[in-house]
Design a protein around this motif. Sequence first.
Motif, short mmCIF file in Angstrom:
data_model
loop_
_atom_site.label_atom_id
_atom_site.label_comp_id
_atom_site.label_asym_id
_atom_site.label_seq_id
_atom_site.Cartn_x
_atom_site.Cartn_y
_atom_site.Cartn_z
N GLN A 51 0.75 -1.24 -0.32
CA GLN A 51 0.03 -0.01 0.07
C GLN A 51 0.96 1.29 0.13
O GLN A 51 0.59 2.23 -0.78
CB GLN A 51 -0.87 -0.12 1.18
N LYS A 54 2.26 1.67 -3.48
CA LYS A 54 1.09 2.10 -4.26
C LYS A 54 0.76 3.39 -4.19
O LYS A 54 0.73 4.34 -5.10
CB LYS A 54 -0.17 1.23 -3.94
N ASN A 55 0.67 4.06 -2.87
CA ASN A 55 0.31 5.32 -2.58
C ASN A 55 1.37 6.22 -3.04
O ASN A 55 1.35 7.42 -3.83
CB ASN A 55 0.26 5.65 -1.00
N ASP A 103 -10.07 1.92 -12.22
CA ASP A 103 -9.98 0.71 -11.46
C ASP A 103 -10.19 0.82 -10.29
O ASP A 103 -9.75 1.60 -9.47
CB ASP A 103 -8.50 0.11 -12.02
N ASN A 104 -11.21 -0.12 -9.66
CA ASN A 104 -11.24 -0.28 -8.20
C ASN A 104 -10.19 -0.25 -7.35
O ASN A 104 -10.13 0.46 -6.31
CB ASN A 104 -12.23 -1.37 -7.70
N TYR A 105 -9.24 -0.92 -7.72
CA TYR A 105 -8.00 -1.16 -7.25
C TYR A 105 -6.92 -0.06 -7.53
O TYR A 105 -5.74 -0.14 -6.95
CB TYR A 105 -7.39 -2.50 -7.24
N GLY A 106 -7.26 0.82 -8.25
CA GLY A 106 -6.41 1.71 -8.63
C GLY A 106 -6.13 2.78 -7.92
O GLY A 106 -6.05 2.88 -6.56
N GLY A 108 -7.97 5.60 -7.33
CA GLY A 108 -9.11 5.75 -6.49
C GLY A 108 -9.09 7.38 -5.86
O GLY A 108 -8.91 8.17 -6.46
N LYS A 109 -9.52 7.26 -4.45
CA LYS A 109 -9.81 8.40 -3.84
C LYS A 109 -8.22 9.28 -3.95
O LYS A 109 -8.34 10.36 -4.01
CB LYS A 109 -10.10 8.37 -2.38
N TYR A 112 -8.22 11.27 -7.01
CA TYR A 112 -9.33 12.10 -7.20
C TYR A 112 -8.86 13.39 -6.08
O TYR A 112 -8.94 14.60 -6.63
CB TYR A 112 -10.37 11.53 -6.45
N THR A 149 -14.86 12.17 -17.73
CA THR A 149 -14.48 10.88 -17.42
C THR A 149 -15.57 10.18 -18.23
O THR A 149 -15.00 8.97 -19.11
CB THR A 149 -14.63 10.51 -16.08
#
Length: 190
Positions: A51, A54-55, A103-106, A108-109, A112, A149
């Motif tokens: 994680q 990823k971040n 992607d849900n696992y991408g 994301g927030k 955004y 989008t």
Amino acid sequence: MRHKVYTREHILKAAYEVIAKDGFTNFTARNVAKKMGVSTQPIYLEFKNMQDLKNTLVETVYEDLKKKVFSVEHTGDKLMDLAINYIDLSQKSPKLFIALFIDNYGGGKLMYDQAYEHFRHTIHDHEEYANLSEEHLKALHTGIWISVTGVAALMSSGVIEPTRQQIITVVQQTIDSILAIEAKKQENNE
């Protein structure tokens, strides 16, 4: 015998290559290490966990996009150019676009939130938007985000093929509609 040292940059580059090719679906320490031709050990020496990697990757990629993609001028209107560049990214790098923004696992927030801060910074000096409250800025960002989008996704799937002018018209109508709604709200509150 010398050991090859793998820095954060090496790991981030390999991680980027994994998501650019396959999105976040196969984003594992093993796949990133395989891309580098090493064990997973260097990854866990540089990052707390996946994680954290990823971040860091999402933040790094967004910074790169801000410099190389989102800053390209088309119309002279920074807000419009930002929208066009977002759509252009979806066409030039569809897998990366989906990985980061869809992607849900991408991203994301986190993605955004990064995009919102960049949006705020981009329109900060724009006279037309100077007096908007934080609530109005968020409404404008969300409306534009939904609109572009949608256009990007429909273009990526081959459903629509709008011209640049049609894209500009859709984005401008979105902006105008949101500003009108927000102005009406403000009128009603006075």
